[in-house]
Enzyme design. Structure first.
Site, PDB file in Angstrom:
ATOM      1  N   ASP A 158       0.823  -1.200   0.000  1.00  0.00           N
ATOM      2  CA  ASP A 158       0.000   0.000   0.000  1.00  0.00           C
ATOM      3  C   ASP A 158       0.865   1.262   0.000  1.00  0.00           C
ATOM      4  OD1 ASP A 158      -2.689   1.338   0.503  1.00  0.00           O
ATOM      5  OD2 ASP A 158      -1.560   2.038   2.247  1.00  0.00           O
ATOM      6  N   GLU A 214       1.543  -0.567  -5.035  1.00  0.00           N
ATOM      7  CA  GLU A 214       0.582   0.501  -5.347  1.00  0.00           C
ATOM      8  C   GLU A 214       1.395   1.782  -5.483  1.00  0.00           C
ATOM      9  OE1 GLU A 214      -3.378   2.781  -3.627  1.00  0.00           O
ATOM     10  OE2 GLU A 214      -1.722   2.294  -2.288  1.00  0.00           O
TER      11      GLU A 214
END
Length: 524
Positions: A202, A254
């Protein structure tokens, strides 16, 4: 599949609290996923990526992690996660877990210890604590902006401020500290040892900060906290851990980095295996724009030998059916507003065509739960049910991301549409009353449904192993390319096109052998 399964995999994204509820509390859980593994196997996906299932106060949907080595009781237990990983593998489905390295929850033991400690203490060195500016330290230490809007600094009782690029409940970690690095290496090993095939990282481009935390100046190079060169050493160390396993694990980033050359640096052979391609997701429904994105993506990945990734939607993005039914079909967080007119029938036609487009492109595909059902964004959720901090930090002007997180409809004629067992609590977000035609059961019985299209497309996709190449002389408004002996034509805005060849799969009706606008076809 080979050890390099990730190069051309179809990966399904599960948002656990909205997938399937087994215990009747109105919130999806890991037992619910285990009960639906046959559905994922029938869909034909190679792996499942799970949004965070860790213990969390849920200030940001679980992206505020209090303990990286356990499962939140909302979702089950650590043993449930271990069973899920093993049972999914029995269906030929690998498991990818989410890691959240940029920040922790304000309830994490490290941060609680930091708050209890004095300024300048070792506990505070794990985060970014600073004195404020102004005569009495009453002003934030710099001019940065939170990713969720507003100021990314919060002042504590002793007068210092701490940095949180997201919500105040998500303090940023100091990645210059060796303990932070060592802890995350151990977290990787913890999940890899339990059978996870990889991790999705993330906010992977935000971890490293300029130690001086200077003001952000437009065009600053290097940026004080985005895409800094220090990041690459972190991911090299992670790659060494991933490669140390008998069956090497996969790192998936990401990374919102607009510069394609800098984006590709994360995909060098000793760093990440793949990263999300947000440029493609953000483009409008326009042939020239999508072709430019495809070309740029393939060109950026080629020098580092990494596969491209294709994604239309995720848990942060307006659902494809809704986005493609609007006058402005691109995706931009700043453009999200309440009350945008939408033609859902048009959006569904385009979403079906986009499915065949992305399924035919070389590389890996990410499919967000519910996209295979053609679910629209739910834009009339009661305001008192919204939970997304993006909505609240915008002062209510941004509708937030809850509209793409509404629980899936599985069967039946009324809420909860099989999401929960009979007699359960109402789902944590209400489903629209008119979703009965969108359920898995209804679409499984309809050979023309978008679910049937995805099932067939994912199955046929395995045969698309040839080289990619654009076909010459495609009219304006049309994307036309070849994968081996299969051709993919997508008519985005041209008059109906004559077709030449055997039709393998079409996203919609072909009239008199012609390909109408907002329709895609695979030909042999």
């Amino acid at each position: 599949m080979s050890e390099q399964w990730w190069r051309n995999a179809a990966i399904y994204q599960v948002y656990p609290r909205s997938f399937a509820d087994a215990n009747g509390d109105g919130i999806g859980d890991l037992a619910g996923v285990r009960a639906r593994l046959s559905y994922l196997a029938e869909l034909g996906v190679d792996a499942v990526w799970f949004n965070p299932w860790y213990p969390s106060p849920m200030a940001d949907g679980g992206y505020d992690v209090a303990d990286y080595r356990d499962v939140d009781p909302l979702f089950g237990t650590l043993q449930d996660a271990e069973k899920l990983i093993a049972e999914a593998a029995g269906h030929g489905i690998r498991t990818v877990v989410d890691v959240v390295p940029n920040h922790v929850s304000d309830r994490h033991p490290w941060f609680r210890a930091a708050l209890a400690a004095a300024p300048g203490s070792p506990e505070r060195e794990l985060f970014h604590f600073r004195e404020g500016r102004g005569a009495h330290g009453e002003l934030p230490p710099n001019n940065w902006k939170s990713e969720f809007g507003g100021c990314p600094w919060t002042r504590v009782e002793d007068g210092q401020w701490y940095l949180h690029l997201f919500a105040a409940a998500q303090p940023d970690l100091n990645w210059d500290h060796p303990l932070v690095r060592r802890e995350h290496e151990e977290i990787l090993r913890f999940w890899f040892d339990r059978g996870a095939a990889g991790v999705r990282i993330d906010s992977a481009g935000l971890l490293a900060k300029d130690p001086a935390l200077p003001d952000l100046v437009d065009g600053a190079d290097p940026h004080p906290y985005l895409d800094r060169d220090d990041l690459h050493d972190i991911y090299r160390s992670w790659r060494a851990i991933a490669d140390s396993y008998e069956h090497p694990r996969v790192l998936i980033g990401e990374i919102w980095v607009p510069d394609t050359e800098r984006f590709a640096r994360y995909l060098r052979p000793d760093e990440m295996h793949t990263a999300f391609n947000f440029d493609f997701l953000a483009r409008p429904w326009d042939a020239a724009q999508l072709r430019a994105s495809i070309d740029a993506t393939l060109a950026a990945h080629a020098p580092v030998g990494a596969p491209a990734t294709w994604v239309l939607c995720n848990h942060d993005v307006t659902r494809t059916v809704t986005r493609y039914g609007r006058a402005d079909t691109r995706f931009d967080f700043s453009a999200k507003t309440f009350g945008t007119p939408t033609d859902l029938a048009l959006g569904l036609r385009r979403a079906r065509a986009a499915a065949l487009l992305t399924l035919a492109l070389p590389g890996s595909l990410y499919l967000y739960q519910g996209e295979e059902l053609g679910l629209p964004e739910v834009e009339d959720l009661p305001l008192d049910r919204l939970q997304d901090p993006m909505h609240f930090r915008s002062g209510g002007t941004d509708p937030g991301r809850d509209g793409c997180r509404v629980p899936l409809p599985w069967s039946g004629q009324e809420q909860p549409f099989g999401f929960s067992p009979d007699g359960a609590k109402e789902p944590w977000l209400p489903q629209p009353a008119d979703w009965s035609h969108l359920t898995v059961a209804a679409q499984s019985a309809d050979p023309e449904s978008i679910l049937a299209l995805y099932r067939t497309g994912i199955r046929l996709r395995r045969e698309l192993r040839g080289e990619f190449g654009w076909l010459p002389d495609a009219p304006d408004g049309v994307l036309a390319f070849r994968r081996g002996d299969t051709r993919c034509l997508v008519n985005l805005s041209a008059p109906p096109l004559p077709l030449d060849g055997e039709v393998l799969l079409a996203s919609g009706p072909l009239t008199d052998g012609l390909l109408p606008a907002d329709t895609a076809v695979w030909l042999r």
